[in-house]
Design an enzyme around this catalytic site. Sequence first.
Site, PDB file in Angstrom:
ATOM      1  CG  ASN A  89      -0.244   0.050   2.520  1.00 14.38           C
ATOM      2  OD1 ASN A  89       0.908   0.468   2.615  1.00 14.38           O
ATOM      3  ND2 ASN A  89      -0.913  -0.358   3.576  1.00 14.38           N
TER       4      ASN A  89
ATOM      5  NE  ARG B  14     -38.160 -16.596  31.526  1.00 12.94           N
ATOM      6  CZ  ARG B  14     -38.534 -15.744  30.565  1.00 12.94           C
ATOM      7  NH1 ARG B  14     -37.686 -15.430  29.609  1.00 12.94           N
ATOM      8  NH2 ARG B  14     -39.741 -15.224  30.552  1.00 12.94           N
TER       9      ARG B  14
ATOM     10  CG  ASP C   3     -29.980 -18.729  41.829  1.00  9.67           C
ATOM     11  OD1 ASP C   3     -30.705 -18.959  42.814  1.00  9.67           O
ATOM     12  OD2 ASP C   3     -30.249 -19.193  40.693  1.00  9.67           O
TER      13      ASP C   3
ATOM     14  CB  CYS D  73     -41.847 -25.693  37.161  1.00  8.17           C
ATOM     15  SG  CYS D  73     -41.888 -27.382  36.508  1.00  8.17           S
TER      16      CYS D  73
END
Length: 767
Positions: A298, A522, A562, A626
């Site tokens: 270059n 979450r 966590d 859950c």
Amino acid sequence: MLAQTLRGATVVATNTMHLTTRKAQELYYLRMQRAKEKLDKTKMEDKNQCQRKLRVCVATCNRADYSKLAPIMFGIKKQPEEFDLEVMVLGSHLIDDYGNTFRMIEQDDFDIGSKLHTIVRGEDEAAMVESVGLALVKLPDVLQRLRPDILVVHGDRFDALALATAAALMNIRILHLEGGEVSGTIDDSIRHSITKLAHYHACCTRRAEQHLIAMCEDHSRILLAGCPSYDKLLSSNHRDDYMDIIRSWLGDKVQERDYIVALQHPVTTDIQHSIKIYGLMLDALISFNKKTLILFPNIDAGSKEMVRVMRKKGIEQHPNFRAVKHIPFEQFIQLVSHAGCMIGNSSCGVREAGAFGTPVINLGTRQTGRETGENVLHVRDADTQNKVYHALELQFGKRYPCSKIYGDGNAVPRILKFLRTIDLDEPLQKTFCFPIVKDSISQDIDHILETQSALAIDLGGTNLRVAIVSMRGKIVKKYTQPNPKKYEDRMQLMLKMCTDATRDAVSLNCRVLGVGVSTGGRVNPQEGVVLHSTKLIEEWSSVDLRTPIADVLQLPVWVDNDGNCAALAEKKFGHGKGVENFVTVITGTGIGGGIIHQNELVHGSTFCAAELGHIMVSLEGPQCSCGSRGCIEAYASGMALQKEAKRLHDEDRLNVDGMDMKLTEPITAAHLINAAKLGNCEADAVLNKASTALGVGIVNMLHIVNPSLVILSGILASLYQAPVQHIISERALVSAKNIKVVTSELEEPALLGAASMVLDYATRRTY
């Protein structure tokens, strides 16, 4: 008769009046409707005027930066309803000795709005300085005429520095491409200077993004896009006519992977040494006796001397060499992709060539610091011809796995989306995200020995804990309080504890760098928001933790689940240190964990990865918290074992000889474990089922992500370690049977993981 006539006339008059009134009403409503339509049309025209097209000026200085800018230019050109494209050409594009490469821009059907002759010939240090000065003299008139909303500047060339300087001083917004990278030459200084002048950044790699953040650039103005040239090369490197292209440049007899591409540029901070390396490379290539396509260097200082060396050695007349000034990018892709080897110090070798797995020999220091794939062999101290020749022997003809460090082929859509989000009404003045600076204090030994630390928060189901954690993972001081049930009480207590800790940190000679938060449920770590929490922490969903803590403490804040924090703790301070792929499983009140894959924490598309406790191991198992059935947590968690212990106790089948159990004592999982140790067969059966469930779940993880290590953490880790290892040896595939299961040696994984997010500046942000 007269009365009848009068009544008839009255009826006619009345009907006529009603008709006239109705017609007047219709006329009134018609006028109102037309007025409303006219008003709506005016509003729409005003709105369209407000949402005017973005005027984007793309400035290109040389053949190399055009290969990165062209895909963006094509993308802008395809959306004329949103963008106005202006093209400015300057630098070596307009010099005959470097191929007059502006013609390829015209061949790509771009209208060049401005051509600026800005290069002062001489190819030495003074000429580069004079070229920058000449560009600064010419640019104001052009920029004043074009008046772009955004100027797109690429890379680290001295021409680009002139562009950025002129635009910044003329209050024109600048988008800088490929900032944050490191290459080990004066280019670094130029690149970082452009970064400080630019208002927006589109970088190629995550490390470059982190460098920009470390340079105090605003997070919201940084886009992790990838390299635009990858959009083109990944889609076009498998052309059917590649052999025609190769033979057109190297002759009819050349074969695929039986030739070399050489491209060496001067190092402006050590010109004489780079010229010496260039000579050694040419000697080695002559001796290696393979067809070689060599490109001229270059226009940097030292290039004239390199060309003299090339001509002195007769390279242009040598039968094995083809020396060229320029090759169109699409053809250059084919030549690099199918080469037996690439040699020199061009960024193309460490960037684009990796996408094809082409072996590369990088000579000297010009690319020191660049991220590279395994295809690159560095010869930084290329002091002998023999060393370069030996590198050619090692690399020529090999093939490596394709690397996409610098892009996935979708940079241009990301950059165009980023351009659309730029608000031209927001203040032009740049703001820098400097870290908090303490008040100036006198110099003393305590200040010199100050310990860099993190503030760690663990939001557990029972307790709220805050700790000051040092860089080496030592908990300097810890604060514990019962976790309040109400949201307001919890936030108020957490902020008070953090304020107390930061005040105490001063007396403890600890400099707090930021705050890390570990919480159940979450979490969206990019926004610092708890999306859904566990049942153990009430009123803790859709909660923004980052903003209130950052506002009160004036410190950067990171938040994560966590289980993920436990994995980060192992990665920085525990068994996972130096391990590229591992899984951490928390065995406590619940079951959780985190996955480290290729040294990165896996979050998943909806931040639900590593919910290990909710891997189903039975279709008809016990109900889980859950709402599902047969989850690992329903068998192996502390809550599940406590539930089984209570059942056996209620049926008077828990207590055995030797157990010391008071009547008023609450039944816990510890009683079940103790009973099993003392020979209670039913308690032992419960633990065996729990161990099997956990082991089967971990076997599933081994078959999905294939880690090299499993780390059990939490109060039940030592109980499960041996049974889980046994189940893996029995049930895992042959290739996964020998994966080790170890127990964590960290006393406070949640706190240490929260601290590690701060200590490692783990921002993990993507656009």
